[in-house]
Design a protein around this motif. Structure first.
Motif, PDB file in Angstrom:
ATOM      1  N   ASN A  75      98.042  -5.991 -54.507  1.00 46.17           N
ATOM      2  CA  ASN A  75      97.846  -5.055 -53.418  1.00 46.17           C
ATOM      3  C   ASN A  75      96.373  -4.666 -53.325  1.00 46.17           C
ATOM      4  N   VAL A  76      96.044  -3.776 -52.397  1.00 48.86           N
ATOM      5  CA  VAL A  76      94.658  -3.336 -52.234  1.00 48.86           C
ATOM      6  C   VAL A  76      94.120  -2.787 -53.553  1.00 48.86           C
ATOM      7  N   SER A  77      92.928  -3.226 -53.917  1.00 46.46           N
ATOM      8  CA  SER A  77      92.197  -2.841 -55.125  1.00 46.46           C
ATOM      9  C   SER A  77      92.620  -3.611 -56.368  1.00 46.46           C
ATOM     10  N   ASP A  78      93.670  -4.441 -56.266  1.00 45.13           N
ATOM     11  CA  ASP A  78      94.068  -5.247 -57.420  1.00 45.13           C
ATOM     12  C   ASP A  78      93.082  -6.393 -57.645  1.00 45.13           C
ATOM     13  N   ILE A  79      92.994  -6.815 -58.900  1.00 46.63           N
ATOM     14  CA  ILE A  79      92.056  -7.869 -59.314  1.00 46.63           C
ATOM     15  C   ILE A  79      92.853  -9.081 -59.787  1.00 46.63           C
ATOM     16  N   PHE A  80      92.333 -10.277 -59.550  1.00 43.32           N
ATOM     17  CA  PHE A  80      92.949 -11.462 -60.140  1.00 43.32           C
ATOM     18  C   PHE A  80      91.888 -12.478 -60.550  1.00 43.32           C
TER      19      PHE A  80
END
Length: 222
Positions: A75-80
């Motif tokens: 989702n918004v602000s998640d990092i991968f």
């Protein structure tokens, strides 16, 4: 964009002015993706750490028979890809796909190394994030490997109760939940109906709620 970055784990506890300075002095790319568009293919080399600025994406394993296993939702602000960036092989283990229109900001490996060198708080955040994701991955593996659909549902609900101290598990859709559990959607729906009839849970479009905690625990451990 600054707001999304500030709320990300990467820049947790860092002032907006510092984030603006990091962006000004860093090599990054900002790209829009349409719903259903591939962000990165399984086996593709990973050269960047990415942050979701808007919209949603997911990392999925797509099998030849058409079945889909969702490994993680972003989702918004998640990092991968933070772990892949510094791994030996640097290959995506599954496909990253936009599940709705989204905007993704990506920092190159060199940029991340430079940011880490200049800001110890970012270093601390990345190490904490990696540790957290290892724990979550182990939970995911244990969940998928369970021998029945009911036990998978029970474990998901019991883990949520233990971690978040709530009887209710929020869900986006049964399709997404089925992919997370690695089971067909119709099979999930049938089992949820059965568990509801047994008085174990209640089910709505937005959540699954434990009605009888003791009985649910018995179902899982039997």
């Amino acid at each position: 964009m600054i707001k999304a970055l500030k709320e990300s784990f990467l820049f947790k506890g860092i002032d907006e002015s510092i984030i603006e300075g990091i962006l000004k002095n860093s090599n990054y790319k900002l790209k829009d993706y349409h719903k259903g568009e591939i962000v990165a293919n399984q086996g593709e080399k990973c050269n960047s750490l990415s942050v979701i600025i808007s919209g949603k994406a997911a990392i999925q394993t797509i099998y030849e028979n058409g079945k889909v296993l969702t490994l993680a939702n972003f989702n918004v602000s998640d990092i991968f890809a933070e772990a892949l960036l510094f791994s030996k092989d640097k290959e995506y283990p599954a496909t990253v796909i936009a599940i709705e229109n989204c905007k993704i900001l990506s920092f190159s490996r060199e940029a991340i190394l430079s940011i880490i060198k200049e800001n110890t708080k970012v270093t601390e955040n990345i190490l904490s994030l990696l540790s957290q994701k290892i724990v979550l991955l182990n939970r995911k593996i244990n969940l998928v490997e369970l021998d029945s659909i009911r036990r998978k549902i029970c474990k998901l609900l019991l883990d949520n109760y233990k971690i978040n101290n709530t009887m209710s598990l929020k869900i986006n859709s049964k399709k997404e939940l089925a992919e997370e559990l690695g089971i067909p959607r119709p099979s999930l729906s049938r089992e949820l109906i059965t568990m509801k009839e047994l008085g174990l849970i209640s089910v709505t479009l937005k959540d699954i709620t434990i009605l009888n905690l003791e009985a649910l625990e018995d179902e899982f451990f039997n």
